[in-house]
Design a protein around this motif. Structure first.
Motif, PDB file in Angstrom:
ATOM      1  N   TYR A  87     106.476  84.076  24.010  1.00 40.20           N
ATOM      2  CA  TYR A  87     106.570  84.443  22.593  1.00 40.20           C
ATOM      3  C   TYR A  87     107.297  85.768  22.409  1.00 40.20           C
ATOM      4  CZ  TYR A  87     102.759  81.147  21.530  1.00 40.20           C
ATOM      5  OH  TYR A  87     101.989  80.031  21.375  1.00 40.20           O
ATOM      6  N   LEU A  88     107.954  85.869  21.270  1.00 41.19           N
ATOM      7  CA  LEU A  88     108.423  87.147  20.762  1.00 41.19           C
ATOM      8  C   LEU A  88     107.331  87.660  19.830  1.00 41.19           C
ATOM      9  CD1 LEU A  88     112.041  86.106  19.737  1.00 41.19           C
ATOM     10  CD2 LEU A  88     111.315  87.166  21.889  1.00 41.19           C
ATOM     11  N   ASP A  89     106.980  88.918  19.959  1.00 46.97           N
ATOM     12  CA  ASP A  89     106.021  89.556  19.059  1.00 46.97           C
ATOM     13  C   ASP A  89     106.833  90.268  17.995  1.00 46.97           C
ATOM     14  OD1 ASP A  89     104.122  91.073  17.763  1.00 46.97           O
ATOM     15  OD2 ASP A  89     103.364  92.048  19.558  1.00 46.97           O
ATOM     16  N   VAL A  90     106.748  89.784  16.766  1.00 42.55           N
ATOM     17  CA  VAL A  90     107.590  90.282  15.678  1.00 42.55           C
ATOM     18  C   VAL A  90     106.770  91.146  14.730  1.00 42.55           C
ATOM     19  CG1 VAL A  90     109.033  89.622  13.708  1.00 42.55           C
ATOM     20  CG2 VAL A  90     109.091  88.266  15.826  1.00 42.55           C
ATOM     21  N   SER A  91     107.237  92.355  14.538  1.00 44.37           N
ATOM     22  CA  SER A  91     106.691  93.217  13.502  1.00 44.37           C
ATOM     23  C   SER A  91     107.386  92.806  12.205  1.00 44.37           C
ATOM     24  CB  SER A  91     106.979  94.684  13.829  1.00 44.37           C
ATOM     25  OG  SER A  91     106.536  95.505  12.781  1.00 44.37           O
ATOM     26  N   VAL A  92     106.624  92.231  11.302  1.00 46.36           N
ATOM     27  CA  VAL A  92     107.177  91.612  10.098  1.00 46.36           C
ATOM     28  C   VAL A  92     107.754  92.663   9.160  1.00 46.36           C
ATOM     29  CG1 VAL A  92     106.607  90.163   8.112  1.00 46.36           C
ATOM     30  CG2 VAL A  92     105.565  89.690  10.311  1.00 46.36           C
ATOM     31  N   ASP A  93     108.928  92.366   8.627  1.00 47.74           N
ATOM     32  CA  ASP A  93     109.603  93.245   7.681  1.00 47.74           C
ATOM     33  C   ASP A  93     108.744  93.439   6.427  1.00 47.74           C
ATOM     34  OD1 ASP A  93     112.340  94.538   7.146  1.00 47.74           O
ATOM     35  OD2 ASP A  93     111.963  93.399   5.303  1.00 47.74           O
ATOM     36  N   LYS A  94     108.765  94.651   5.916  1.00 48.92           N
ATOM     37  CA  LYS A  94     107.959  94.993   4.743  1.00 48.92           C
ATOM     38  C   LYS A  94     108.252  94.085   3.545  1.00 48.92           C
ATOM     39  CE  LYS A  94     106.439  99.087   2.289  1.00 48.92           C
ATOM     40  NZ  LYS A  94     106.483 100.541   2.245  1.00 48.92           N
ATOM     41  N   SER A  95     109.518  93.697   3.360  1.00 46.12           N
ATOM     42  CA  SER A  95     109.868  92.853   2.215  1.00 46.12           C
ATOM     43  C   SER A  95     109.210  91.475   2.327  1.00 46.12           C
ATOM     44  CB  SER A  95     111.382  92.711   2.080  1.00 46.12           C
ATOM     45  OG  SER A  95     111.923  92.051   3.202  1.00 46.12           O
ATOM     46  N   LEU A  96     109.090  90.941   3.534  1.00 45.22           N
ATOM     47  CA  LEU A  96     108.437  89.650   3.722  1.00 45.22           C
ATOM     48  C   LEU A  96     106.946  89.765   3.399  1.00 45.22           C
ATOM     49  CD1 LEU A  96     109.350  86.963   6.099  1.00 45.22           C
ATOM     50  CD2 LEU A  96     106.990  87.668   6.263  1.00 45.22           C
ATOM     51  N   ILE A  97     106.336  90.874   3.802  1.00 36.88           N
ATOM     52  CA  ILE A  97     104.922  91.108   3.490  1.00 36.88           C
ATOM     53  C   ILE A  97     104.730  91.245   1.987  1.00 36.88           C
ATOM     54  CG2 ILE A  97     103.020  92.768   3.723  1.00 36.88           C
ATOM     55  CD1 ILE A  97     104.027  93.279   6.607  1.00 36.88           C
ATOM     56  N   GLU A  98     105.618  91.983   1.337  1.00 38.18           N
ATOM     57  CA  GLU A  98     105.516  92.148  -0.121  1.00 38.18           C
ATOM     58  C   GLU A  98     105.699  90.812  -0.842  1.00 38.18           C
ATOM     59  OE1 GLU A  98     104.418  94.825  -1.727  1.00 38.18           O
ATOM     60  OE2 GLU A  98     104.187  95.728   0.251  1.00 38.18           O
ATOM     61  N   ASP A  99     106.632  89.978  -0.368  1.00 37.94           N
ATOM     62  CA  ASP A  99     106.818  88.652  -0.959  1.00 37.94           C
ATOM     63  C   ASP A  99     105.551  87.822  -0.824  1.00 37.94           C
ATOM     64  OD1 ASP A  99     109.389  89.265  -1.683  1.00 37.94           O
ATOM     65  OD2 ASP A  99     110.342  88.071  -0.107  1.00 37.94           O
ATOM     66  N   SER A 100     104.862  87.943   0.306  1.00 37.24           N
ATOM     67  CA  SER A 100     103.610  87.207   0.519  1.00 37.24           C
ATOM     68  C   SER A 100     102.547  87.686  -0.448  1.00 37.24           C
ATOM     69  CB  SER A 100     103.105  87.391   1.951  1.00 37.24           C
ATOM     70  OG  SER A 100     103.998  86.838   2.872  1.00 37.24           O
ATOM     71  N   ARG A 101     102.451  88.993  -0.621  1.00 36.29           N
ATOM     72  CA  ARG A 101     101.447  89.551  -1.552  1.00 36.29           C
ATOM     73  C   ARG A 101     101.733  89.127  -2.985  1.00 36.29           C
ATOM     74  NH1 ARG A 101     101.365  95.386   1.168  1.00 36.29           N
ATOM     75  NH2 ARG A 101      99.899  94.925   2.834  1.00 36.29           N
ATOM     76  N   LYS A 102     103.014  89.131  -3.368  1.00 34.19           N
ATOM     77  CA  LYS A 102     103.383  88.734  -4.724  1.00 34.19           C
ATOM     78  C   LYS A 102     103.025  87.271  -4.964  1.00 34.19           C
ATOM     79  CE  LYS A 102     107.739  88.604  -5.957  1.00 34.19           C
ATOM     80  NZ  LYS A 102     109.091  88.912  -6.429  1.00 34.19           N
ATOM     81  N   GLU A 103     103.316  86.418  -3.980  1.00 38.97           N
ATOM     82  CA  GLU A 103     102.978  85.003  -4.129  1.00 38.97           C
ATOM     83  C   GLU A 103     101.475  84.824  -4.236  1.00 38.97           C
ATOM     84  OE1 GLU A 103     103.081  80.719  -1.883  1.00 38.97           O
ATOM     85  OE2 GLU A 103     104.032  82.416  -0.912  1.00 38.97           O
TER      86      GLU A 103
END
Length: 170
Positions: A56-72
Protein backbone atom coordinates in the motif's frame (compact mmCIF):
# COMPACT_ATOMS: atom_id res chain seq x y z
CA UNK A 1 -3.39 -4.26 13.65
CA UNK A 2 -2.62 -6.00 16.87
CA UNK A 3 1.04 -6.82 17.46
CA UNK A 4 0.46 -10.60 17.62
CA UNK A 5 -0.87 -10.89 14.08
CA UNK A 6 0.61 -7.80 12.52
CA UNK A 7 1.94 -8.33 9.01
CA UNK A 8 2.11 -4.77 7.69
CA UNK A 9 4.66 -2.17 8.70
CA UNK A 10 5.38 1.37 7.60
CA UNK A 11 8.66 1.41 5.72
CA UNK A 12 10.11 3.96 8.14
CA UNK A 13 9.55 1.47 10.98
CA UNK A 14 11.85 -1.07 9.32
CA UNK A 15 15.42 0.15 9.64
CA UNK A 16 16.78 -2.90 7.81
CA UNK A 17 14.50 -2.39 4.77
CA UNK A 18 15.08 -0.05 1.86
CA UNK A 19 13.55 0.46 -1.56
CA UNK A 20 15.09 -1.66 -4.29
CA UNK A 21 17.27 0.27 -6.73
CA UNK A 22 14.93 -0.41 -9.67
CA UNK A 23 11.94 1.19 -7.86
CA UNK A 24 11.27 4.86 -7.10
CA UNK A 25 10.88 6.13 -3.57
CA UNK A 26 7.55 7.90 -4.00
CA UNK A 27 7.31 9.26 -0.46
CA UNK A 28 6.56 12.97 -0.68
CA UNK A 29 5.19 12.68 -4.21
CA UNK A 30 1.75 13.92 -5.17
CA UNK A 31 -0.98 11.38 -5.97
CA UNK A 32 -3.75 12.28 -8.41
CA UNK A 33 -6.96 10.56 -9.47
CA UNK A 34 -8.01 9.42 -12.93
CA UNK A 35 -8.92 13.03 -13.85
CA UNK A 36 -5.62 14.46 -12.56
CA UNK A 37 -7.22 15.95 -9.43
CA UNK A 38 -4.98 16.03 -6.38
CA UNK A 39 -5.76 13.41 -3.74
CA UNK A 40 -2.82 14.06 -1.45
CA UNK A 41 0.82 13.19 -0.88
CA UNK A 42 2.42 9.83 -0.35
CA UNK A 43 3.41 9.89 3.30
CA UNK A 44 4.77 6.38 3.65
CA UNK A 45 4.74 2.88 2.22
CA UNK A 46 3.10 -0.11 3.88
CA UNK A 47 5.27 -3.21 3.59
CA UNK A 48 4.17 -6.79 4.03
CA UNK A 49 7.20 -8.02 5.94
CA UNK A 50 6.59 -11.72 5.27
CA UNK A 51 6.26 -11.14 1.52
CA UNK A 52 9.03 -8.50 1.56
CA UNK A 53 7.22 -6.05 -0.67
CA UNK A 54 5.21 -2.85 -0.63
CA UNK A 55 1.45 -3.46 -0.75
CA UNK A 56 0.00 0.00 0.00
CA UNK A 57 0.79 3.65 -0.42
CA UNK A 58 -0.04 5.61 2.73
CA UNK A 59 -1.60 8.84 1.48
CA UNK A 60 -1.95 11.97 3.55
CA UNK A 61 -5.21 13.28 2.11
CA UNK A 62 -5.23 16.77 0.63
CA UNK A 63 -7.08 19.35 2.71
CA UNK A 64 -9.45 20.19 -0.17
CA UNK A 65 -10.61 16.55 -0.38
CA UNK A 66 -11.27 16.54 3.37
CA UNK A 67 -13.19 19.82 3.12
CA UNK A 68 -15.26 18.42 0.22
CA UNK A 69 -16.13 15.42 2.41
CA UNK A 70 -17.19 17.66 5.30
CA UNK A 71 -19.30 19.83 3.00
CA UNK A 72 -21.06 16.77 1.57
CA UNK A 73 -21.66 15.38 5.05
CA UNK A 74 -23.14 18.72 6.15
CA UNK A 75 -25.44 18.74 3.10
CA UNK A 76 -26.53 15.15 3.77
CA UNK A 77 -27.31 15.85 7.42
CA UNK A 78 -29.18 19.03 6.44
CA UNK A 79 -31.29 16.96 4.05
CA UNK A 80 -31.74 14.25 6.71
CA UNK A 81 -30.50 11.50 4.40
CA UNK A 82 -28.07 10.04 6.93
CA UNK A 83 -24.65 8.72 6.11
CA UNK A 84 -22.61 5.65 7.04
CA UNK A 85 -19.43 7.55 7.81
CA UNK A 86 -18.46 10.42 9.98
CA UNK A 87 -14.74 11.15 10.12
CA UNK A 88 -13.10 11.75 13.46
CA UNK A 89 -10.40 14.32 14.01
CA UNK A 90 -7.06 12.99 12.83
CA UNK A 91 -8.48 10.60 10.25
CA UNK A 92 -6.63 12.09 7.33
CA UNK A 93 -4.90 9.11 5.75
CA UNK A 94 -6.01 6.49 3.26
CA UNK A 95 -4.29 3.48 1.81
CA UNK A 96 -4.02 2.83 -1.91
CA UNK A 97 -2.99 -0.60 -3.20
CA UNK A 98 0.34 -0.35 -5.03
CA UNK A 99 -1.03 -2.11 -8.11
CA UNK A 100 -3.74 0.54 -8.51
CA UNK A 101 -1.33 3.29 -9.51
CA UNK A 102 1.26 4.17 -12.09
CA UNK A 103 4.39 6.09 -11.23
CA UNK A 104 5.78 8.85 -13.43
CA UNK A 105 9.44 9.24 -12.47
CA UNK A 106 9.86 12.35 -14.63
CA UNK A 107 7.05 14.40 -13.07
CA UNK A 108 7.22 12.66 -9.68
CA UNK A 109 3.47 12.12 -9.75
CA UNK A 110 1.61 8.96 -8.84
CA UNK A 111 -1.64 8.42 -10.76
CA UNK A 112 -4.58 6.26 -9.78
CA UNK A 113 -5.96 5.59 -13.27
CA UNK A 114 -9.18 3.81 -12.34
CA UNK A 115 -10.14 5.53 -9.10
CA UNK A 116 -12.01 8.84 -9.22
CA UNK A 117 -12.06 11.82 -6.89
CA UNK A 118 -15.48 11.01 -5.41
CA UNK A 119 -14.35 7.49 -4.60
CA UNK A 120 -11.31 8.83 -2.75
CA UNK A 121 -13.49 11.42 -1.02
CA UNK A 122 -15.86 8.73 0.24
CA UNK A 123 -13.25 6.13 1.10
CA UNK A 124 -12.85 5.35 4.78
CA UNK A 125 -9.86 7.13 6.26
CA UNK A 126 -7.77 6.28 9.28
CA UNK A 127 -5.68 8.07 11.88
CA UNK A 128 -2.00 7.47 11.15
CA UNK A 129 -1.28 7.24 14.88
CA UNK A 130 -3.16 3.93 14.90
CA UNK A 131 -2.60 0.94 12.68
CA UNK A 132 -5.53 -0.40 10.69
CA UNK A 133 -6.85 -3.94 10.54
CA UNK A 134 -7.87 -6.34 7.77
CA UNK A 135 -11.49 -5.20 7.97
CA UNK A 136 -10.35 -1.67 7.09
CA UNK A 137 -8.37 -3.08 4.15
CA UNK A 138 -11.48 -4.91 2.90
CA UNK A 139 -13.65 -1.78 3.20
CA UNK A 140 -11.12 0.22 1.21
CA UNK A 141 -10.89 -2.39 -1.55
CA UNK A 142 -14.68 -2.56 -1.80
CA UNK A 143 -14.75 1.23 -2.01
CA UNK A 144 -12.22 1.31 -4.86
CA UNK A 145 -13.52 -1.74 -6.71
CA UNK A 146 -17.22 -2.23 -5.84
CA UNK A 147 -18.10 -4.28 -8.93
CA UNK A 148 -15.22 -6.72 -8.66
CA UNK A 149 -15.84 -10.31 -7.78
CA UNK A 150 -13.60 -11.33 -4.92
CA UNK A 151 -12.30 -14.85 -4.49
CA UNK A 152 -12.04 -16.76 -1.24
CA UNK A 153 -8.74 -14.95 -0.55
CA UNK A 154 -10.65 -11.71 0.01
CA UNK A 155 -11.90 -13.04 3.34
CA UNK A 156 -8.54 -14.51 4.21
CA UNK A 157 -6.58 -13.29 7.20
CA UNK A 158 -3.27 -14.53 5.82
CA UNK A 159 -1.06 -13.29 2.98
CA UNK A 160 -3.23 -14.87 0.28
CA UNK A 161 -5.28 -11.69 0.64
CA UNK A 162 -2.54 -9.88 -1.32
CA UNK A 163 -2.52 -12.31 -4.25
CA UNK A 164 -4.60 -10.09 -6.55
CA UNK A 165 -3.90 -7.57 -9.25
CA UNK A 166 -4.47 -4.59 -6.93
CA UNK A 167 -1.20 -5.48 -5.17
CA UNK A 168 0.86 -6.32 -8.23
CA UNK A 169 3.44 -3.57 -8.63
CA UNK A 170 5.12 -4.88 -11.78
Amino acid sequence: MEKKDRNLYRLDELSDYKIASDYSDVRGWKIVDADNRTIGKIDNLWVNKDMQRVVYLDVSVDKSLIEDSRKELHDVIANDNGREFIYKEGESHIIVPIGSVSINKDTKIVMAHNIGYNTFRNTSRYDQLHNFDRNYERRVLKSYYPADEYDAGFNSDDDTFYNRREFDNR
